[in-house]
Design a protein around this motif. Structure first.
Motif, PDB file in Angstrom:
ATOM      1  N   UNK A   1      13.487  12.221 -12.960  1.00  0.00           N
ATOM      2  CA  UNK A   1      13.785  10.792 -13.052  1.00  0.00           C
ATOM      3  C   UNK A   1      12.676  10.073 -13.777  1.00  0.00           C
ATOM      4  N   UNK A   2      12.839   8.779 -14.013  1.00  0.00           N
ATOM      5  CA  UNK A   2      11.800   8.023 -14.716  1.00  0.00           C
ATOM      6  C   UNK A   2      10.457   8.122 -14.001  1.00  0.00           C
TER       7      UNK A   2
ATOM      8  N   UNK B   1       7.478   5.013  -6.637  1.00  0.00           N
ATOM      9  CA  UNK B   1       6.428   5.947  -6.254  1.00  0.00           C
ATOM     10  C   UNK B   1       6.148   6.983  -7.338  1.00  0.00           C
ATOM     11  N   UNK B   2       6.936   6.965  -8.399  1.00  0.00           N
ATOM     12  CA  UNK B   2       6.741   7.975  -9.448  1.00  0.00           C
ATOM     13  C   UNK B   2       5.755   7.453 -10.512  1.00  0.00           C
ATOM     14  N   UNK B   3       4.610   7.017 -10.013  1.00  0.00           N
ATOM     15  CA  UNK B   3       3.492   6.584 -10.854  1.00  0.00           C
ATOM     16  C   UNK B   3       2.306   7.481 -10.507  1.00  0.00           C
ATOM     17  N   UNK B   4       1.729   8.126 -11.509  1.00  0.00           N
ATOM     18  CA  UNK B   4       0.732   9.166 -11.228  1.00  0.00           C
ATOM     19  C   UNK B   4      -0.490   8.998 -12.119  1.00  0.00           C
ATOM     20  N   UNK B   5      -1.627   9.284 -11.507  1.00  0.00           N
ATOM     21  CA  UNK B   5      -2.925   9.138 -12.176  1.00  0.00           C
ATOM     22  C   UNK B   5      -3.674  10.453 -12.046  1.00  0.00           C
TER      23      UNK B   5
ATOM     24  N   UNK C   1       0.784  -1.221   0.000  1.00  0.00           N
ATOM     25  CA  UNK C   1       0.000   0.000   0.000  1.00  0.00           C
ATOM     26  C   UNK C   1       0.810   1.261   0.000  1.00  0.00           C
ATOM     27  N   UNK C   2       2.025   1.208   0.479  1.00  0.00           N
ATOM     28  CA  UNK C   2       2.787   2.436   0.674  1.00  0.00           C
ATOM     29  C   UNK C   2       3.063   3.172  -0.636  1.00  0.00           C
ATOM     30  N   UNK C   3       3.597   2.463  -1.624  1.00  0.00           N
ATOM     31  CA  UNK C   3       4.012   3.187  -2.827  1.00  0.00           C
ATOM     32  C   UNK C   3       2.818   3.759  -3.561  1.00  0.00           C
ATOM     33  N   UNK C   4       1.725   3.000  -3.599  1.00  0.00           N
ATOM     34  CA  UNK C   4       0.552   3.513  -4.300  1.00  0.00           C
ATOM     35  C   UNK C   4      -0.028   4.719  -3.583  1.00  0.00           C
TER      36      UNK C   4
END
Length: 704
Positions: free
Chosen positions: A265-266, A222-226, A157-160
Motif C-alpha cells: 500500500x502507499x 502508520x506507513x511512514x518510515x525513517x 503519538x500512536x501513529x508515529x
C-alpha cells in the motif's frame, strides 16, 4: 491488538547462559503479544551479526544491557551497541535499562547514571535464588513496556511510535523546503526527493518534519518510515537497517519481506545518510537497492546525502540543496532553545557570526547557554572553540556533537588521501583558496582533492575560490593539522605572494597587485601570525612589513599582523625590525589621517633607527613627521623636518628620496625663488634614475 514493543537484549557471548535465563522469564510476555524480543541468537543463517544488530537497535523501543566484565570489555557491545542505544535515548527514541548480571565496576559508564534492574543494582549472579532476581527484572521491564504502550496511545503519538518514527525536531527557516518535499510525496506519481547539504545543515531535521506533517500523516498513516543508514557501510547492511525500520523480524528472506511489505500500500520512506552505504565499496549494490525501491508503485522516497553526490538508477525530483540559515532564522533557532531573553543582544550577534548559519552548530551552542551567560559562553568559545558544541552523552551521536557529525563526513570513503591533506591546509586559510592556487598548494592533486571536499560537503566553491564554513574550519584546524610538507608549501606560497606584491601598491602595477592580494587578506594575516611563532621569526617580521603599502593604498586591514610583528621584534631584541614595524604602523596610520597615532609611531621608531645606525630609516621617519606638520598647516615646522631629512638622504645618497623631499620642500617654500630651486633639484634627482612618473607628478603640481 497493538503492535508489540521491540525489546533488544545486548549481551556479551560469555553471558549467553544468563541471557537465555532472562529470555525464558520474558517468554510469557512475548507470547501475549506485548513484546518482541531480539538478540544475537535470533540472527538467521547467513546473516551479518553486526549489521543486523545495528538495524535492530534502530528499531527497538526498549534496550536491555546485560552488564558484566565481558560486556564492558567488548568493543561491539559496549562501544557500539550501548553507545548507539544511549544516543537514541538522548533523542527520546528508546528506553535503556541496565541489568547487572555479574559483579563489575560499571558506575563510571554513561549507562551507570540510569536506574538498573533489579532495583539497587545487585548483580543477578549474586542473588541467593537467581529466579527471584529475574522475577524482579521482568516485573520492572513489564512496567517499562506498559509506559511505552501508554506513550503510543497519547494524542498524536500512536501513529508515529507504531511506525517507529523518531519525534519531530525543531525546524525553523526551512518552510519552503518542507512544503516542496510534502507536495512531492503526496502527489502523483510518488515523489523521489533527494536532500543534499553539508554536515549539520538540517537534512535529518527536515526529513522528520516532513514525516510528521498532517498531509503526510493523512496520506500514509502508520506507513511512514525513517531508516538511519549512517552505520550501514554497504548495501547489505542498508537492507538490514531498512528492514529494521519497517519492523520486520529477522529471517533468511528479509529483503523480500521488506519489499512485499512496502508494496502492500502507499508508504513513504526516508533513507537518512544514504551516502554511507553509497560511498562504500558496494556502490553498485546500493544503487541496485535504490532501483528496486523506486520500482515500488506507491512508495514515496526521501534520501539525504551529505555533500553534492547524486546516487544513480533513480529518477529524482529536482534535488533540494540546503544552504546555511540567514541571520534572522539563525537567531530564531538559538532563542527557541536558549530563551527569548537573548534575542538582539550584541554578544549573541558575535556568537552567531561564528556559526555561519549551520543549524546543528547553532542548536548545540544554544544548549551550552543553559545555566550560562552569553559573555561567558563567548569566552569559553575563545578557549575551547568547537569543543563547546557538544551536549551531554553526545560524543558518538552526530545530532548531539559537532565532532561526531564532522567525523562522519571526514571518514567518508569519498575522502581521498589528497582531500584529507587539502582539508587540513584549507582549515588554516580563513579566506579559502583561490582555484588558481590549488595546483600550487597540492601539486598534481589539488583540483581533484577540492572536488572531493565539495562532493562530501566539507567545502564549497564560490567566486573562484574553495571555501570552508567557520565551524568546520575551527574543528579541522584543532583536530587535523596539516602535514609538515603541505604546511611548509602553503607558508612559502603566501609568504612569497606577500613579499612580491605587498610593496607594489602606490607604484606602477599597484592596482593589479592590490586586486590579487585583497581576497587573501585574512589568509596572509593567518600565515604571518603562524610564522611569527617560529624559533627564528625574522623572515616573517619582514613579511608583515611588506604589507605596509598594500594597507596604505588599498584600505584593507592588512596592518593587523604588524602589531604582532612589533611585539615579536621587541621580545627577540631585534632593534632594526622593531623600528621597521613601528615605522610601518605609522605609515598606515598616516595614510588613514590618524596623525596622533602616526606621530607616536615615528617617534618610537626614530631612536631605534639611530641606535642601529639606519640613516635611511631615520630620514624616512623625520620626513613623515614633516608631512604631519604640513597637514596641520604648520609650514615652518614641516620645512624644518624636510630639511633635516634631506641632509640625511644626501649622506646615503638616495636619489628617489632626495627628489621626494625637494618636492615636499617646494610645497612649503617661503618664496617663489626657493620653490623653483627645490622643483629643479627634484627634477634633477629623478632624471638621474629615470623616474618619469615622479617627474610627471612634479610638473602637475608645479606647472610653471
Amino acid at each position: 491488538m497493538p503492535k508489540p514493543v521491540r525489546l533488544f537484549i545486548s549481551s556479551a557471548p560469555e553471558d549467553a547462559a544468563l541471557r537465555a535465563e532472562v529470555e525464558v522469564h520474558l517468554r510469557p510476555i512475548e507470547r501475549s503479544g506485548l513484546i518482541e524480543v531480539w538478540h544475537d541468537d535470533r540472527i538467521a543463517a547467513g546473516g551479518e551479526p553486526a549489521a543486523e544488530a545495528r538495524a535492530q537497535i534502530e528499531a527497538a523501543e526498549v534496550v536491555v544491557l546485560l552488564v558484566s566484565p565481558a560486556f564492558l570489555a567488548s568493543d561491539r557491545h559496549f562501544d557500539e551497541e550501548a553507545a548507539r542505544a544511549l544516543a537514541r535515548r538522548a533523542a527520546g527514541e528508546v528506553v535503556v535499562v541496565p541489568v547487572p548480571v555479574r559483579p563489575c565496576d560499571w558506575g563510571w559508564t554513561e549507562f551507570g547514571k540510569l536506574a538498573p534492574l533489579p532495583e539497587g543494582g545487585r548483580p543477578v549472579e549474586g542473588w541467593p535464588v537467581r529466579g527471584e532476581a529475574w522475577t524482579e527484572v521482568v516485573r520492572g521491564l513489564r512496567a517499562v513496556v506498559e509506559r511505552v504502550m501508554s506513550r503510543r496511545a497519547a494524542p498524536g503519538g500512536r501513529s508515529a511510535l507504531a511506525a517507529g518514527l523518531p519525534p519531530a525536531e525543531l525546524c525553523i527557516g526551512r518552510g519552503l523546503e518542507v512544503e516542496a518535499i510534502v507536495a512531492a510525496l503526496v502527489g502523483k506519481p510518488p515523489g523521489r526527493v533527494l536532500l543534499l547539504g553539508a554536515a549539520g545543515v538540517g537534512k535529518s531535521t527536515i526529513s522528520l518534519a516532513v514525516l510528521h506533517r498532517p498531509e503526510v500523516v493523512a496520506r500514509f498513516g502508520e506507513r511512514r518510515f525513517f531508516a538511519r543508514l549512517d552505520a550501514a557501510p554497504d548495501a547489505e547492511s542498508a537492507a538490514v537497517a531498512l528492514a529494521g525500520a519497517l519492523r520486520i523480524a529477522s529471517g533468511p528472506d528479509l529483503w523480500q519481506q521488506a519489499m512485499s511489505f512496502l508494496a502492500a500500500g502507499p508508504a513513504v520512506l526516508v533513507l537518512d545518510n544514504l551516502e554511507t552505504p553509497w560511498d562504500g565499496d558496494d556502490q553498485p549494490g546500493t544503487e541496485a537497492l535504490l532501483a528496486e525501491l523506486a520500482a515500488v508503485p506507491d512508495l514515496s522516497l526521501v534520501a539525504s546525502v551529505r555533500g553534492a553526490g547524486r546516487p544513480g538508477r533513480v529518477t529524482w525530483n529536482s534535488p533540494i540543496e540546503l544552504r546555511p540559515l540567514r541571520r534572522p532564522e539563525a537567531e530564531a533557532v538559538f532563542c527557541a532553545i536558549a530563551g527569548e531573553e537573548h534575542r538582539s543582544k550584541p554578544a549573541l550577534s558575535a556568537l552567531l557570526s561564528l556559526m555561519e548559519g549551520i543549524p546543528l552548530a547553532i542548536a548545540l551552542l544554544a544548549h551550552a547557554t543553559h545555566g550560562n551567560d552569553l559573555i561567558n559562553l563567548k569566552d569559553e568559545w575563545e578557549a575551547r572553540r568547537t569543543a563547546v558544541l557538544e551536549r551531554d552523552g553526545g560524543a558518538r551521536n552526530r545530532l548531539r556533537s559537532w565532532k561526531a557529525s564532522l567525523d562522519l563526513s571526514i571518514g567518508s570513503p569519498r575522502m581521498t588521501a589528497g582531500a584529507r591533506r587539502l582539508l587540513s591546509v584549507l582549515a588554516m586559510l580563513p579566506d579559502g583558496i583561490a582555484q588558481r592556487d590549488l595546483a600550487v598548494l597540492l601539486p598534481g592533486i589539488g583540483p581533484a582533492a577540492a572536488r572531493a571536499l565539495a562532493q562530501v560537503g566539507l567545502a564549497y566553491f564560490e567566486g573562484g575560490r574553495l571555501k570552508m564554513l567557520s565551524p568546520v574550519r575551527e574543528y579541522v584546524a584543532a583536530e587535523y593539522p596539516p602535514v609538515v610538507e603541505d604546511l611548509g608549501r602553503a607558508m612559502e606560497h603566501y609568504g612569497e605572494l606577500t613579499c612580491t606584491l605587498g610593496p607594489v601598491p602606490g607604484s606602477r602595477g599597484g592596482t593589479e597587485a592590490a586586486a590579487r592580494l585583497a581576497p587573501e587578506t585574512a589568509n596572509l594575516d593567518s600565515v604571518i601570525r603562524r610564522g611569527l611563532t617560529e624559533v627564528e621569526p625574522g623572515r616573517w617580521i619582514d613579511t608583515a612589513t611588506a604589507l605596509t603599502n598594500f594597507a596604505r593604498f588599498s584600505g584593507h586591514a592588512a596592518s593587523l599582523p604588524l602589531g604582532r610583528a612589533l611585539e615579536v621584534a621587541q621580545r627577540t631584541g631585534d632593534g632594526r625590525r622593531e623600528a621597521l614595524c613601528a615605522q610601518s604602523l605609522g605609515d598606515v596610520a598616516l595614510a588613514r589621517s590618524q596623525h596622533d597615532e602616526a606621530r607616536a609611531r615615528y617617534e618610537e621608531a626614530l631612536p631605534l633607527y639611530r641606535q642601529v645606525g639606519s640613516v635611511r630609516g631615520e630620514a624616512d621617519c623625520i620626513r613623515r613627521l614633516g608631512e604631519i606638520a604640513r597637514a596641520h598647516g604648520n609650514a615652518s615646522a614641516a620645512r624644518a623636518r624636510y630639511e633635516e631629512a634631506l641632509a640625511l638622504y644626501q649622506r646615503i645618497p638616495e636619489p628617489c628620496s632626495i627628489g621626494r623631499t625637494h618636492h615636499h620642500l617646494a610645497a612649503v617654500a617661503p618664496d617663489a625663488v626657493t620653490q623653483h630651486q627645490h622643483v629643479e633639484a627634484a627634477r634633477s634627482a629623478w632624471q638621474r634614475i629615470d623616474r618619469i612618473d615622479l617627474i610627471a607628478r612634479l610638473d602637475q603640481d608645479f606647472p610653471s
